[in-house]
Motif scaffolding. Structure first.
Motif, short mmCIF file in Angstrom:
data_model
loop_
_atom_site.label_atom_id
_atom_site.label_comp_id
_atom_site.label_asym_id
_atom_site.label_seq_id
_atom_site.Cartn_x
_atom_site.Cartn_y
_atom_site.Cartn_z
N ILE A 14 25.53 35.65 42.34
CA ILE A 14 26.54 35.25 41.24
C ILE A 14 27.07 36.35 40.56
CG2 ILE A 14 26.14 34.19 38.69
CD1 ILE A 14 23.73 32.63 39.88
N THR A 15 26.51 37.37 40.24
CA THR A 15 26.79 38.46 39.47
C THR A 15 28.05 39.28 40.33
OG1 THR A 15 24.82 39.02 38.27
CG2 THR A 15 26.47 40.72 38.44
N PHE A 16 27.81 39.50 41.63
CA PHE A 16 28.94 40.44 42.38
C PHE A 16 30.01 39.31 42.58
CE2 PHE A 16 30.93 41.29 46.53
CZ PHE A 16 31.27 42.86 46.08
N GLY A 17 29.90 38.05 42.72
CA GLY A 17 30.80 36.96 42.91
C GLY A 17 31.90 36.84 41.26
N ASN A 18 31.14 37.00 40.20
CA ASN A 18 32.07 36.75 39.26
C ASN A 18 32.60 38.21 38.90
OD1 ASN A 18 31.27 34.28 38.49
ND2 ASN A 18 29.28 35.14 37.37
N MET A 19 31.88 39.65 39.07
CA MET A 19 32.79 40.67 38.74
C MET A 19 33.53 41.22 39.77
SD MET A 19 29.28 42.80 37.10
CE MET A 19 30.31 44.19 36.58
N HIS A 20 33.15 40.97 40.97
CA HIS A 20 34.34 41.58 42.09
C HIS A 20 34.72 40.94 43.16
CE1 HIS A 20 32.86 45.37 40.23
NE2 HIS A 20 31.63 45.04 40.40
#
Length: 306
Positions: free
Chosen positions: A99-105
């Protein structure tokens, strides 16, 4: 046996209901039900138990599901191969990512790729839980971590360094650790999907594991960052999460004289299955978009312990 019936069956099995499968297929519930009934008549077996309250797979349905998925995949890949022979990337592609990597990068890197190849139909599932790559439900799975499973077919997209970080407030109250041994007396914020509350470092003598006192366990990287910003403890965060707040001076990198174990951002795909040209093109695009060293580590190299 018609392909639209097989597609409806797989969609219902994946969605868990006829209504949700109909929504995903952009068909009416009656059409999906009719196709399922026709498929069951053609194979001479009931594939699904259907009641007013729930839907479940029969034994025959469970046995047929893997074959049905392979049939659809072969048809999709055949069409995609023909298009690729003409120099066009086309057809469905399903990817899973954290989730976090998907949203940010990942999202910002994906959008220009999809704009350049408008005939690709991408489904992106963002979930921090580990995905069974061998199931064949995904064309590729993007993950961050150590590549230690030799059974996986893996493409490395970018190196990923992690840093121990804490807020100025926390360090003012509890002091700044200067060695691995000092960490034993500090509070840690841990990522639960790694299984155990420990931090791994690599020094001249090999790997060292540190287990600090637990302040918080959570399964999301952004919440770990926010908990560190709130002064709850020390966190071991990848640069792609910590970078912006470190550069802004909101979190400080802690140097204990030894480097956290190195990791990678990678794309894994099912073993024994030839990856499509569009998946290979996506991997190449992401490597270029992330860079080596990746752009999210800009300005952090000067604080990396030797």
């Amino acid at each position: 046996m018609k392909l639209d019936g097989i597609a409806s069956f797989v969609a219902v099995a994946d969605a868990g209901s006829i209504s949700e499968a109909a929504r995903l297929l952009r068909l009416s519930k009656s059409v999906v039900s009719e196709r399922l009934g026709e498929l069951e008549r053609s194979v001479g077996a009931r594939l699904l138990h259907r009641t007013t309250r729930r839907l479940s797979m029969t034994e025959d349905g469970a046995a047929f599901l893997d074959r049905a998925r392979r049939i659809l995949r072969e048809v999709e890949e055949a069409g995609a191969d023909l298009a690729e022979r003409r120099g066009t990337l086309t057809g469905p592609m399903r990817i899973a990512a954290p989730i976090t990597f998907g949203n940010m990068h990942l999202g910002p890197a994906l959008y220009p790729f999809l704009a350049a190849h408008p005939q690709i139909e991408l489904t992106l599932d963002l979930d921090d839980r580990r995905v069974d790559i061998a199931s064949g439900a995904y064309d590729g799975v993007i993950r961050h971590g150590i590549i230690d499973d030799s059974r996986l077919m893996v493409w490395r997209l970018a190196p990923s360094r992690r840093f121990l970080v804490a807020s100025n407030d926390y360090l003012a109250r509890y002091g700044t650790p200067r060695s691995i041994a000092d960490l034993d007396d500090h509070r840690g914020i841990f990522y639960t999907n790694r299984g155990v509350a420990d931090w791994r470092f690599v020094g001249p003598g090999g790997a060292q594991i540190v287990r600090a006192r637990v302040a918080l366990r959570v399964n999301n990287g952004e919440m770990i960052r926010d908990a560190a910003l709130a002064g709850l403890g020390i966190a071991l965060l990848p640069a792609f999460i910590a970078g912006p707040v470190v550069r802004a001076g909101r979190l400080q990198i802690i140097d204990v004289g030894i480097r956290p174990e190195g990791e990678s951002v990678f794309l894994a795909h099912p073993e024994g299955r030839r990856p499509s040209a569009k998946l290979r093109a996506l991997a190449d695009h992401l490597r270029r978009a992330f860079g080596d060293p990746p752009y999210w580590e800009e300005g952090l190299s000067s604080v990396d312990p030797a």
